[in-house]
Design a protein around this motif. Structure first.
Motif, PDB file in Angstrom:
ATOM      1  N   MET A 224      -8.648 -48.769 -55.582  1.00 16.35           N
ATOM      2  CA  MET A 224      -9.059 -48.857 -56.656  1.00 16.35           C
ATOM      3  C   MET A 224      -8.023 -49.236 -57.975  1.00 16.35           C
ATOM      4  O   MET A 224      -6.837 -48.734 -57.937  1.00 16.35           O
ATOM      5  N   GLY A 225      -8.265 -50.331 -58.664  1.00 15.47           N
ATOM      6  CA  GLY A 225      -7.338 -50.733 -59.569  1.00 15.47           C
ATOM      7  C   GLY A 225      -7.766 -50.973 -60.903  1.00 15.47           C
ATOM      8  O   GLY A 225      -8.791 -51.569 -61.104  1.00 15.47           O
TER       9      GLY A 225
ATOM     10  N   VAL B 235      -6.776 -58.266 -71.456  1.00 16.11           N
ATOM     11  CA  VAL B 235      -7.825 -58.474 -70.453  1.00 16.11           C
ATOM     12  C   VAL B 235      -7.848 -57.268 -69.696  1.00 16.11           C
ATOM     13  O   VAL B 235      -6.983 -56.665 -69.114  1.00 16.11           O
ATOM     14  N   VAL B 236      -9.228 -56.484 -69.619  1.00 12.08           N
ATOM     15  CA  VAL B 236      -9.398 -55.281 -69.097  1.00 12.08           C
ATOM     16  C   VAL B 236     -10.022 -55.636 -67.463  1.00 12.08           C
ATOM     17  O   VAL B 236     -11.115 -56.196 -67.706  1.00 12.08           O
ATOM     18  N   ARG B 237      -9.465 -55.440 -66.680  1.00  9.25           N
ATOM     19  CA  ARG B 237      -9.830 -55.846 -65.171  1.00  9.25           C
ATOM     20  C   ARG B 237      -9.935 -54.741 -64.288  1.00  9.25           C
ATOM     21  O   ARG B 237      -8.924 -53.815 -64.502  1.00  9.25           O
TER      22      ARG B 237
ATOM     23  N   TYR C 229      -6.757 -63.491 -58.342  1.00  6.94           N
ATOM     24  CA  TYR C 229      -6.127 -63.397 -59.712  1.00  6.94           C
ATOM     25  C   TYR C 229      -5.748 -61.910 -60.093  1.00  6.94           C
ATOM     26  O   TYR C 229      -4.908 -61.441 -60.549  1.00  6.94           O
ATOM     27  N   TYR C 230      -6.415 -60.983 -59.409  1.00 14.41           N
ATOM     28  CA  TYR C 230      -6.083 -59.710 -59.286  1.00 14.41           C
ATOM     29  C   TYR C 230      -4.642 -59.268 -58.667  1.00 14.41           C
ATOM     30  O   TYR C 230      -3.878 -58.646 -59.394  1.00 14.41           O
ATOM     31  N   ARG C 231      -4.572 -59.778 -57.594  1.00 17.00           N
ATOM     32  CA  ARG C 231      -3.166 -59.621 -56.944  1.00 17.00           C
ATOM     33  C   ARG C 231      -2.117 -60.364 -57.775  1.00 17.00           C
ATOM     34  O   ARG C 231      -1.041 -59.813 -57.743  1.00 17.00           O
TER      35      ARG C 231
END
Length: 444
Positions: A211-212, A317-319, A386-388
């Protein structure tokens, strides 16, 4: 055949028009396209040459400070903003950098990370140590190396989403200053920290799950955010402002006297005697407002907005992502995270909402079923990429990401280092306090 003949005739006319007028519209169009490609090239070149690093912030067992300490950390990052001249911006290709404040859990082991360009290492360490002298900051390998290189696949499944604000950025969310138990001087057992529920959630996942939570941010460019907030206040209090004149109006100001009186011959048509002006509309003078007539609740909203825009703002940016092996994948964690983030929402001010266009599973409703499956797979893979990479914006075609503006107080509310109120069993904490050696300690 008649229909096809008519179609060919129309196409021939269109081609003749293009062939005879291309010299009017083609050079500006090609010039604009070339300019956009050049700016895109500068952006890619700058990002490619950046050297990145990952820092882990190891927190002690006791943190007696309120989130105000984290607010000061974010306030110190305003030095990341630079004014570029045209040579630096459009030839050297300098860009405004961004950082990523992260909380990540792999199998329930929750840790706090910073992803940043190497250039800002000293700045980040100085700001954090100044407010949290007990923590330890160490350069570590990027934890993404422990995750699969691509997803989803036959073994792993994922779900990710980003968040927007329900109202314009000028409206604040519910911040830590509204929690009486988080005021200075309160004992640790008396504190009610909403961020602790998020930490607990990250500690509840098990083996084979990740979870990130990322806050990718940079200082707001210019003062547009403050001006937009002030315009929102003026609208709420009914304040009349002097309308701004456009460039054309300013250019025509010298000949304005020549245009007066041209409507005199038309007055008899509307029943007005010649030489008599039409009855003037009573208007409030510029600068007046209805502030005295607002209800107490409306005044509180105006005061909250004015206070919100006085503090430094950041584009954020809240991701969020939930990645797990298919045999343990559970979307119940997603609902828990959304619930934890929505504790900062208020009905009269602002709050977080899902950005459906940037969800990892977002697809167009009008696509046929076979295309929907393919598009969903591509969208999820793109989101994970894009998360990585911690990219601040996702692809504007497939994933329509939209940054929001949060000030330092709001950022400190949704991300800070928790005290003993967070009892997550796999939240590593250092047992010893960090301190400097005595100045007169003999060496050698």
């Amino acid at each position: 055949m008649l229909a096809f003949g008519s179609l060919f005739t129309q196409l021939a006319i269109l081609w003749a028009f293009i062939a005879s007028t291309w010299w009017l519209w083609a050079p500006p169009a090609l010039g604009l396209a070339g300019w956009k490609l050049w700016k895109f090239y500068l952006k890619v070149r700058y990002a490619k040459n950046l050297e990145w690093m990952t820092l882990e912030v190891r927190i002690p067992r006791e943190i007696a400070k309120t989130p105000e300490a984290m607010e000061q950390v974010f306030a110190g990052l305003q030095t990341m903003y630079y004014e570029f001249d045209p040579w630096e911006k459009y030839w050297l290709g300098l860009q405004h950098d961004y950082l990523a404040f992260e909380m990540a859990s792999i199998g329930g082991e929750t840790r706090f990370y910073l992803r940043l360009p190497v250039f800002y290492k000293n700045l980040l360490e100085a700001q954090i140590y100044a407010q949290y002298p007990e923590v330890e900051i160490a350069e570590v390998e990027d934890y993404m190396a422990r995750l699969p290189p691509s997803a989803p696949n036959e073994e792993w499944n994922l779900f990710g989403l980003e968040f927007n604000l329900e109202k314009p950025d000028g409206y604040p969310i519910r911040t830590y200053r509204e929690y009486l138990s988080l005021s200075a001087g309160m004992e640790e057992f008396e504190k009610v920290d909403p961020f602790a529920s998020m930490v607990e959630l990250f500690g509840k996942i098990g083996p084979g799950e990740h979870m990130g939570y990322h806050l990718i941010l940079r200082p707001v460019q210019g003062d547009k955010w403050v001006k937009d907030g002030q315009a929102l206040v003026d609208k709420l209090i009914g304040k009349k402002t002097v309308p701004k004149k456009g460039k054309l109006s300013k250019a025509l100001e010298p000949i304005e006297p020549l245009t007066t009186g041209w409507g005199e011959p038309l007055k008899p048509i509307f029943g007005l005697p010649a030489g008599e002006a039409a009855p003037a509309k009573r208007e409030e003078p510029f600068g007046s407002s209805m502030m005295l007539h607002l209800s107490p609740g409306a005044r509180d909203v105006v005061a909250a907005i004015e206070r919100n825009i006085t503090k430094p703002g950041f584009e954020v940016v809240v991701r969020f992502i939930y990645l797990a092996r298919r045999n343990v994948y559970s979307l119940s964690h997603l609902a828990s995270f959304i619930g934890a983030l929505k504790t900062y929402n208020t009905h009269t001010l602002n709050g977080f909402k899902l950005n459906g266009a940037s969800m990892a599973s977002a697809v167009a409703w009008w696509l046929p079923e076979f295309a929907t499956r393919k598009k969903k797979q591509h969208t999820m893979s793109l989101y994970y990429h894009y998360y990585r990479m911690r990219k601040p914006l996702t692809d504007t075609w497939s994933l329509k990401s939209k940054p929001i503006v949060l000030n330092t107080e709001e950022l400190a509310t949704v991300y800070h280092y928790p005290g003993a109120t967070a009892k997550a069993p796999l939240l590593p904490r250092i047992e010893t306090k960090r301190s400097e050696p005595p100045a007169m300690l003999p060496v050698g």
